[in-house]
Design a protein around this motif. Sequence first.
Motif, PDB file in Angstrom:
ATOM      1  N   MET A 141       2.034   7.633   0.798  1.00 48.20           N
ATOM      2  CA  MET A 141       1.418   6.350   1.113  1.00 48.20           C
ATOM      3  C   MET A 141       1.618   5.395  -0.063  1.00 48.20           C
ATOM      4  O   MET A 141       1.474   5.771  -1.213  1.00 48.20           O
ATOM      5  N   ALA A 142       1.952   4.174   0.238  1.00 50.36           N
ATOM      6  CA  ALA A 142       2.132   3.152  -0.789  1.00 50.36           C
ATOM      7  C   ALA A 142       0.769   2.681  -1.281  1.00 50.36           C
ATOM      8  O   ALA A 142      -0.123   2.416  -0.484  1.00 50.36           O
ATOM      9  N   THR A 143       0.635   2.611  -2.595  1.00 47.29           N
ATOM     10  CA  THR A 143      -0.594   2.082  -3.179  1.00 47.29           C
ATOM     11  C   THR A 143      -0.277   0.750  -3.838  1.00 47.29           C
ATOM     12  O   THR A 143       0.889   0.456  -4.142  1.00 47.29           O
ATOM     13  N   ALA A 144      -1.294  -0.028  -4.080  1.00 51.96           N
ATOM     14  CA  ALA A 144      -1.102  -1.313  -4.759  1.00 51.96           C
ATOM     15  C   ALA A 144      -0.457  -1.092  -6.123  1.00 51.96           C
ATOM     16  O   ALA A 144       0.435  -1.845  -6.526  1.00 51.96           O
ATOM     17  N   GLU A 165      11.290   1.886   1.124  1.00 53.50           N
ATOM     18  CA  GLU A 165      10.606   3.128   1.500  1.00 53.50           C
ATOM     19  C   GLU A 165       9.097   2.925   1.617  1.00 53.50           C
ATOM     20  O   GLU A 165       8.468   3.444   2.536  1.00 53.50           O
ATOM     21  N   GLU A 166       8.531   2.178   0.687  1.00 55.72           N
ATOM     22  CA  GLU A 166       7.091   1.955   0.696  1.00 55.72           C
ATOM     23  C   GLU A 166       6.659   1.103   1.886  1.00 55.72           C
ATOM     24  O   GLU A 166       5.644   1.375   2.514  1.00 55.72           O
ATOM     25  N   VAL A 167       7.438   0.069   2.195  1.00 56.13           N
ATOM     26  CA  VAL A 167       7.094  -0.823   3.301  1.00 56.13           C
ATOM     27  C   VAL A 167       7.170  -0.089   4.640  1.00 56.13           C
ATOM     28  O   VAL A 167       6.397  -0.372   5.556  1.00 56.13           O
ATOM     29  N   ALA A 168       8.041   0.888   4.744  1.00 55.62           N
ATOM     30  CA  ALA A 168       8.176   1.649   5.985  1.00 55.62           C
ATOM     31  C   ALA A 168       6.887   2.396   6.339  1.00 55.62           C
ATOM     32  O   ALA A 168       6.625   2.661   7.511  1.00 55.62           O
ATOM     33  N   ALA A 169       6.075   2.706   5.331  1.00 56.24           N
ATOM     34  CA  ALA A 169       4.835   3.455   5.561  1.00 56.24           C
ATOM     35  C   ALA A 169       3.626   2.560   5.791  1.00 56.24           C
ATOM     36  O   ALA A 169       2.525   3.042   6.023  1.00 56.24           O
ATOM     37  N   VAL A 170       3.828   1.235   5.750  1.00 52.95           N
ATOM     38  CA  VAL A 170       2.729   0.283   5.891  1.00 52.95           C
ATOM     39  C   VAL A 170       2.810  -0.375   7.267  1.00 52.95           C
ATOM     40  O   VAL A 170       3.895  -0.720   7.739  1.00 52.95           O
ATOM     41  N   LEU A 204       7.814  -3.461  -7.914  1.00 55.32           N
ATOM     42  CA  LEU A 204       8.210  -4.875  -7.853  1.00 55.32           C
ATOM     43  C   LEU A 204       8.505  -5.420  -9.248  1.00 55.32           C
ATOM     44  O   LEU A 204       9.445  -6.193  -9.434  1.00 55.32           O
ATOM     45  N   ILE A 205       7.727  -5.018 -10.221  1.00 51.77           N
ATOM     46  CA  ILE A 205       7.983  -5.443 -11.601  1.00 51.77           C
ATOM     47  C   ILE A 205       9.324  -4.887 -12.068  1.00 51.77           C
ATOM     48  O   ILE A 205      10.136  -5.595 -12.666  1.00 51.77           O
ATOM     49  N   SER A 206       9.569  -3.631 -11.770  1.00 45.50           N
ATOM     50  CA  SER A 206      10.798  -2.972 -12.190  1.00 45.50           C
ATOM     51  C   SER A 206      12.043  -3.528 -11.494  1.00 45.50           C
ATOM     52  O   SER A 206      13.023  -3.875 -12.135  1.00 45.50           O
ATOM     53  N   LYS A 207      11.991  -3.624 -10.172  1.00 50.23           N
ATOM     54  CA  LYS A 207      13.179  -4.009  -9.387  1.00 50.23           C
ATOM     55  C   LYS A 207      13.448  -5.510  -9.369  1.00 50.23           C
ATOM     56  O   LYS A 207      14.595  -5.930  -9.276  1.00 50.23           O
ATOM     57  N   GLY A 225      -4.896   1.120   3.260  1.00 50.24           N
ATOM     58  CA  GLY A 225      -3.566   0.795   2.776  1.00 50.24           C
ATOM     59  C   GLY A 225      -2.546   0.451   3.845  1.00 50.24           C
ATOM     60  O   GLY A 225      -1.343   0.480   3.593  1.00 50.24           O
ATOM     61  N   GLN A 226      -3.001   0.102   5.033  1.00 49.61           N
ATOM     62  CA  GLN A 226      -2.066  -0.184   6.117  1.00 49.61           C
ATOM     63  C   GLN A 226      -1.827  -1.674   6.353  1.00 49.61           C
ATOM     64  O   GLN A 226      -0.944  -2.035   7.123  1.00 49.61           O
ATOM     65  N   PHE A 227      -2.593  -2.544   5.707  1.00 49.44           N
ATOM     66  CA  PHE A 227      -2.400  -3.988   5.841  1.00 49.44           C
ATOM     67  C   PHE A 227      -2.491  -4.586   4.446  1.00 49.44           C
ATOM     68  O   PHE A 227      -3.573  -4.723   3.887  1.00 49.44           O
ATOM     69  N   LEU A 228      -1.326  -4.898   3.882  1.00 51.15           N
ATOM     70  CA  LEU A 228      -1.262  -5.371   2.514  1.00 51.15           C
ATOM     71  C   LEU A 228      -0.724  -6.790   2.458  1.00 51.15           C
ATOM     72  O   LEU A 228       0.226  -7.141   3.162  1.00 51.15           O
TER      73      LEU A 228
END
Length: 111
Positions: free
Chosen positions: A1-4, A61-66, A11-14, A30-33
Motif C-alpha cells: 500500500m502506498a503511504t504519504a 506502481e504506487e498509483v496502481a494501488a490507490v 516524488l522528491i527522488s524522481k 489510503g485509497q483517496f489521496l
Amino acid sequence: MATAESLTAKLISKLDATHVEIEDLSGGCGQFLEAIIVSPQFIGKKSTLARHRLVNAAIKEEVAAVHAWTPKCFTPEEWEKKRPQQPAPGVPNDKPMSDATNASGDVQPQA
C-alpha cells in the motif's frame, strides 16, 4: 500500500520535487489521496495533462494501488505566487480589516 511518506520520498527522488504535501482524504485507508507537488521538472510543461503524466510515470506502481489520486502540480515560481502567504510569527497581518472585524479578527455585530 502506498503511504504519504513513501510517495513523498519517491516524488522528491524522481522529480526533484522541492515541496510535496499529500493528504489522505479517505479517512485513513489510503485509497483517496490528494497531493501538491512542486518541481522544476514542470517548467515548460504548460498543460495539466503533461504534468500529471510525468508524476504518474514516476509513481506508477504506487498509483496502481490507490483508488483515487489527485495531483496538483506547480513549478517553483507558480508555487511562490499560489501558496498561502502566512505572516511571520509576531508580525501583524497586513490585511485590511472590514468594519465588522476587530483587531483580533473577531466579527463584531454592526450597529
